[in-house]
Design a protein around this motif. Sequence first.
Motif, PDB file in Angstrom:
ATOM      1  N   SER A 146      30.541  22.695 -32.007  1.00 52.21           N
ATOM      2  CA  SER A 146      30.323  22.860 -30.572  1.00 52.21           C
ATOM      3  C   SER A 146      31.225  21.980 -29.718  1.00 52.21           C
ATOM      4  O   SER A 146      31.262  22.132 -28.504  1.00 52.21           O
ATOM      5  N   ASN A 147      31.961  21.073 -30.318  1.00 52.25           N
ATOM      6  CA  ASN A 147      32.857  20.205 -29.561  1.00 52.25           C
ATOM      7  C   ASN A 147      34.241  20.808 -29.371  1.00 52.25           C
ATOM      8  O   ASN A 147      35.114  20.191 -28.792  1.00 52.25           O
ATOM      9  N   GLY A 148      34.467  21.996 -29.892  1.00 48.14           N
ATOM     10  CA  GLY A 148      35.764  22.640 -29.732  1.00 48.14           C
ATOM     11  C   GLY A 148      36.799  22.209 -30.746  1.00 48.14           C
ATOM     12  O   GLY A 148      37.966  22.499 -30.600  1.00 48.14           O
ATOM     13  N   ILE A 149      36.399  21.515 -31.809  1.00 48.83           N
ATOM     14  CA  ILE A 149      37.344  21.050 -32.815  1.00 48.83           C
ATOM     15  C   ILE A 149      37.025  21.751 -34.138  1.00 48.83           C
ATOM     16  O   ILE A 149      35.883  21.847 -34.534  1.00 48.83           O
ATOM     17  N   ILE A 150      38.045  22.214 -34.826  1.00 51.21           N
ATOM     18  CA  ILE A 150      37.890  22.817 -36.142  1.00 51.21           C
ATOM     19  C   ILE A 150      38.634  21.929 -37.134  1.00 51.21           C
ATOM     20  O   ILE A 150      39.606  21.283 -36.780  1.00 51.21           O
ATOM     21  N   ALA A 151      38.176  21.919 -38.370  1.00 48.35           N
ATOM     22  CA  ALA A 151      38.679  20.985 -39.372  1.00 48.35           C
ATOM     23  C   ALA A 151      40.200  20.975 -39.478  1.00 48.35           C
ATOM     24  O   ALA A 151      40.794  19.953 -39.757  1.00 48.35           O
ATOM     25  N   ASN A 152      40.864  22.088 -39.238  1.00 48.53           N
ATOM     26  CA  ASN A 152      42.317  22.113 -39.385  1.00 48.53           C
ATOM     27  C   ASN A 152      43.045  21.777 -38.079  1.00 48.53           C
ATOM     28  O   ASN A 152      44.189  22.140 -37.908  1.00 48.53           O
ATOM     29  N   GLN A 153      42.390  21.115 -37.145  1.00 48.23           N
ATOM     30  CA  GLN A 153      42.966  20.654 -35.888  1.00 48.23           C
ATOM     31  C   GLN A 153      43.186  21.760 -34.855  1.00 48.23           C
ATOM     32  O   GLN A 153      43.985  21.611 -33.943  1.00 48.23           O
ATOM     33  N   THR A 154      42.490  22.867 -34.988  1.00 44.38           N
ATOM     34  CA  THR A 154      42.510  23.883 -33.949  1.00 44.38           C
ATOM     35  C   THR A 154      41.587  23.424 -32.830  1.00 44.38           C
ATOM     36  O   THR A 154      40.523  22.885 -33.074  1.00 44.38           O
ATOM     37  N   ARG A 155      42.032  23.640 -31.591  1.00 44.72           N
ATOM     38  CA  ARG A 155      41.233  23.191 -30.449  1.00 44.72           C
ATOM     39  C   ARG A 155      41.072  24.349 -29.480  1.00 44.72           C
ATOM     40  O   ARG A 155      42.045  25.002 -29.114  1.00 44.72           O
ATOM     41  N   LEU A 156      39.831  24.584 -29.075  1.00 42.58           N
ATOM     42  CA  LEU A 156      39.531  25.625 -28.103  1.00 42.58           C
ATOM     43  C   LEU A 156      38.638  25.065 -27.017  1.00 42.58           C
ATOM     44  O   LEU A 156      37.761  24.253 -27.289  1.00 42.58           O
ATOM     45  N   GLU A 157      38.876  25.522 -25.793  1.00 44.94           N
ATOM     46  CA  GLU A 157      38.044  25.141 -24.660  1.00 44.94           C
ATOM     47  C   GLU A 157      37.710  26.385 -23.854  1.00 44.94           C
ATOM     48  O   GLU A 157      38.552  27.270 -23.692  1.00 44.94           O
ATOM     49  N   VAL A 158      36.481  26.455 -23.355  1.00 39.71           N
ATOM     50  CA  VAL A 158      36.050  27.523 -22.462  1.00 39.71           C
ATOM     51  C   VAL A 158      35.621  26.852 -21.169  1.00 39.71           C
ATOM     52  O   VAL A 158      34.736  25.984 -21.174  1.00 39.71           O
ATOM     53  N   TYR A 159      36.263  27.221 -20.052  1.00 35.54           N
ATOM     54  CA  TYR A 159      35.951  26.587 -18.772  1.00 35.54           C
ATOM     55  C   TYR A 159      36.218  27.543 -17.618  1.00 35.54           C
ATOM     56  O   TYR A 159      36.999  28.494 -17.794  1.00 35.54           O
ATOM     57  N   PRO A 160      35.621  27.398 -16.463  1.00 34.75           N
ATOM     58  CA  PRO A 160      34.523  26.471 -16.194  1.00 34.75           C
ATOM     59  C   PRO A 160      33.257  26.918 -16.924  1.00 34.75           C
ATOM     60  O   PRO A 160      33.071  28.089 -17.198  1.00 34.75           O
ATOM     61  N   ASN A 161      32.417  25.984 -17.198  1.00 36.27           N
ATOM     62  CA  ASN A 161      31.167  26.269 -17.884  1.00 36.27           C
ATOM     63  C   ASN A 161      30.111  25.296 -17.378  1.00 36.27           C
ATOM     64  O   ASN A 161      30.213  24.112 -17.675  1.00 36.27           O
ATOM     65  N   PRO A 162      29.187  25.769 -16.550  1.00 35.42           N
ATOM     66  CA  PRO A 162      28.859  27.161 -16.252  1.00 35.42           C
ATOM     67  C   PRO A 162      29.910  27.848 -15.379  1.00 35.42           C
ATOM     68  O   PRO A 162      30.700  27.209 -14.714  1.00 35.42           O
ATOM     69  N   SER A 163      29.863  29.187 -15.434  1.00 37.65           N
ATOM     70  CA  SER A 163      30.826  30.017 -14.725  1.00 37.65           C
ATOM     71  C   SER A 163      30.103  30.998 -13.818  1.00 37.65           C
ATOM     72  O   SER A 163      28.961  31.358 -14.071  1.00 37.65           O
ATOM     73  N   LYS A 164      30.795  31.445 -12.787  1.00 34.64           N
ATOM     74  CA  LYS A 164      30.243  32.475 -11.911  1.00 34.64           C
ATOM     75  C   LYS A 164      30.688  33.866 -12.339  1.00 34.64           C
ATOM     76  O   LYS A 164      30.401  34.844 -11.685  1.00 34.64           O
ATOM     77  N   GLY A 165      31.419  33.964 -13.440  1.00 39.51           N
ATOM     78  CA  GLY A 165      31.841  35.263 -13.950  1.00 39.51           C
ATOM     79  C   GLY A 165      33.157  35.218 -14.687  1.00 39.51           C
ATOM     80  O   GLY A 165      33.253  35.644 -15.824  1.00 39.51           O
ATOM     81  N   SER A 166      34.209  34.695 -14.055  1.00 40.20           N
ATOM     82  CA  SER A 166      35.483  34.600 -14.764  1.00 40.20           C
ATOM     83  C   SER A 166      35.588  33.221 -15.416  1.00 40.20           C
ATOM     84  O   SER A 166      35.040  32.237 -14.908  1.00 40.20           O
TER      85      SER A 166
END
Length: 93
Positions: free
Chosen positions: A5-25
């Motif tokens: 849930s922190n956006g980190i995967i063991a092989n150093q892949t990083r993902l972020e979802v923002y803004p969160n909360p969102s109004k739609g986009s």
Amino acid sequence: TLGNSNGIIANQTRLEVYPNPSKGSFTISFEGLPKGEQNIDVVDIQGRVVFSTAPHFSDGSSSIVLKPDLKTGVYFVRVWSGQILHTSRLLIN
């Protein structure tokens, strides 16, 4: 490989979802995924896929702005490429 849930995967892949909360986009930003097609699903709290796309990126780092027509609620954004999977919680206001 499963993500956390922190956006980190063991092989150093990083993902972020923002803004969160969102109004739609919202924006999904990532680094370290393999080049090529990335699969993105938005899943509702009952496990139904309510939005899906498969953008193709020429390098392993990029971002995409999504504007799916989602009702207020809790969703999960799943991004995967090959054997790499990341799931992030998203709140739509």
